[in-house]
Motif scaffolding. Structure first.
Motif, short mmCIF file in Angstrom:
data_model
loop_
_atom_site.label_atom_id
_atom_site.label_comp_id
_atom_site.label_asym_id
_atom_site.label_seq_id
_atom_site.Cartn_x
_atom_site.Cartn_y
_atom_site.Cartn_z
N ASP A 38 17.04 -16.07 -18.76
CA ASP A 38 18.30 -16.36 -18.06
C ASP A 38 19.20 -15.14 -17.97
OD1 ASP A 38 17.96 -19.12 -17.46
OD2 ASP A 38 18.29 -19.60 -19.58
N LEU A 41 21.15 -14.53 -14.78
CA LEU A 41 22.31 -15.40 -14.59
C LEU A 41 23.52 -14.87 -15.35
CD1 LEU A 41 20.68 -18.94 -14.89
CD2 LEU A 41 21.70 -17.94 -12.84
N SER A 186 27.34 -13.38 -21.16
CA SER A 186 28.04 -13.04 -19.92
C SER A 186 29.23 -12.13 -20.19
CB SER A 186 28.52 -14.32 -19.22
OG SER A 186 27.43 -15.15 -18.90
N CYS A 229 21.49 -7.14 -11.20
CA CYS A 229 20.90 -8.48 -11.25
C CYS A 229 19.46 -8.45 -10.76
CB CYS A 229 21.74 -9.44 -10.41
SG CYS A 229 21.19 -11.15 -10.49
#
Length: 360
Positions: A38, A41, A186, A229
């Motif tokens: 992940d 993300l 994040s 990304c």
């Protein structure tokens, strides 16, 4: 305050330099890698938070047009307290530059030249950066105009060549991690690398079209974030769970390229991209540090400080961390806390104080 640098750059050149700065060590140490498949993300979520950080710093820069961070701090906090705040920022720039240098030194000694002393690579990169810094902001920007498009071309090419090795199943199951861990990862991606663009408060003053500073900066951060990304997603698609345990996943992924036994051993390309982006990042931080110190000490030129500051950077990079693992642990676990006052706290406080005092 005296202007130590007469160079002028366009807003488009600023954007190119910011893209290269964000690529910096992010091409080596992929953001969000601690959350496995992940990670891509978390980079997107980190980009969203990072844009908030950038909005705050650009708001400060556009409020005080054609003034750098040292001048802004003096106007907002006064002569004495302003210098204390400026010294805090300059320490952060210096320390961050030393960590970037150490990352590159560790990369080369861990992957390619294990018998070569770490300090050799660090010294060589510092000498190149010192040469660029001595020649001013325009020279650093011109380097970015050549190096950043080449790096973007290599990223796109490497990704296309790895398409046959990608597996969509490596992304499954999507979002199977605790939300607390996702938010922490994040936030880590926001502080490294997007929030680090606060260093450009030492550069915004040299932009000719000041009214475009914020727009160009935000555009550059978005472009760099999307490419990061893509890189993180590519590494996950190619390496799977291996990407989370590898220190340098991009390097390992590129080594797998093999097109008809002709296009192989392309890691030299990614190695070159790592090096030139690291040069741009260190050069910006190095430049901001020496110009800021020269202004604080009211010197007529920043040139006498270039080599002494370079020596301090080399010393910090060699002795601050016992190993590459210690640096990586600091980058992913402690840096999101450590960097927050410099990336958000002080710029936001400056904006609030400037508004209350009606200073601009």
């Amino acid at each position: 305050m005296m202007r130590l640098e007469q160079g002028r750059i366009s807003s488009a050149e600023l954007a190119m330099l910011i893209i290269g700065f964000i690529f910096g060590t992010s091409l080596i140490l992929n953001p969000g890698r601690m959350v496995g498949h992940d990670a891509w993300l978390t980079v997107l979520a980190g980009l969203g938070e990072g844009l908030l950080f950038v909005f705050i710093s650009t708001s400060l820069g556009t409020r005080f047009k054609e003034k750098n961070l040292i001048e802004i701090n003096d106007l907002v906090f006064g002569s004495y307290l302003g210098k204390v705040v400026s010294l805090a920022y300059l320490w952060y720039f210096l320390h961050l530059a030393s960590m970037v240098l150490r990352s590159y030194g560790d990369f080369f000694t861990d992957t390619i030249y294990p018998e070569t002393p770490l300090i050799v690579f660090i010294l060589l990169l510092v000498l190149v950066c010192a040469s660029a810094v001595r020649n001013g902001i325009e020279v650093i920007v011109r380097c970015s105009l050549i190096l950043v498009p080449l790096t973007i071309f290599f990223i796109i090419t490497d990704t296309l060549l790895l398409l046959k090795d990608m597996k969509i199943t490596n992304f499954l199951p999507i979002f199977d991690i605790p939300w607390q861990k996702f938010l922490w990862a994040s936030h880590g991606a926001a502080t490294f690398p997007f929030g680090e663009t606060v260093a450009f408060l030492m550069v915004f003053a040299f932009v000719q079209d000041q009214q475009k500073v914020r727009a160009r900066t935000l555009q550059a951060v978005v472009i760099a974030g999307l490419f990061l990304c893509v890189i993180v997603a590519r590494n996950t698609a190619v390496l799977g769970i291996t990407a989370t345990v590898q220190t340098y996943p991009s390097f390992l992924a590129i080594r797998l390229i093999d097109i008809a036994k002709v296009l192989t051993r392309l890691e030299i390309i990614v190695m070159t991209s790592f090096l030139v982006m690291g040069f741009l990042k260190v050069a910006v931080l190095y430049y901001g540090t020496v110009v800021g110190l020269a202004q604080l000490f009211k010197l007529g030129s920043y040139l006498p400080l270039v080599f002494p500051v370079g020596i301090i950077m080399v010393t910090l990079s060699v002795f601050s961390f016992a190993s590459s693992l210690e640096l990586i642990n600091f980058a992913y676990e402690k840096y999101p806390y450590y960097s927050l006052p410099f990336q958000v706290g002080l710029p936001l406080l400056s904006l609030i104080v400037a508004s209350l005092r009606d200073v601009s």
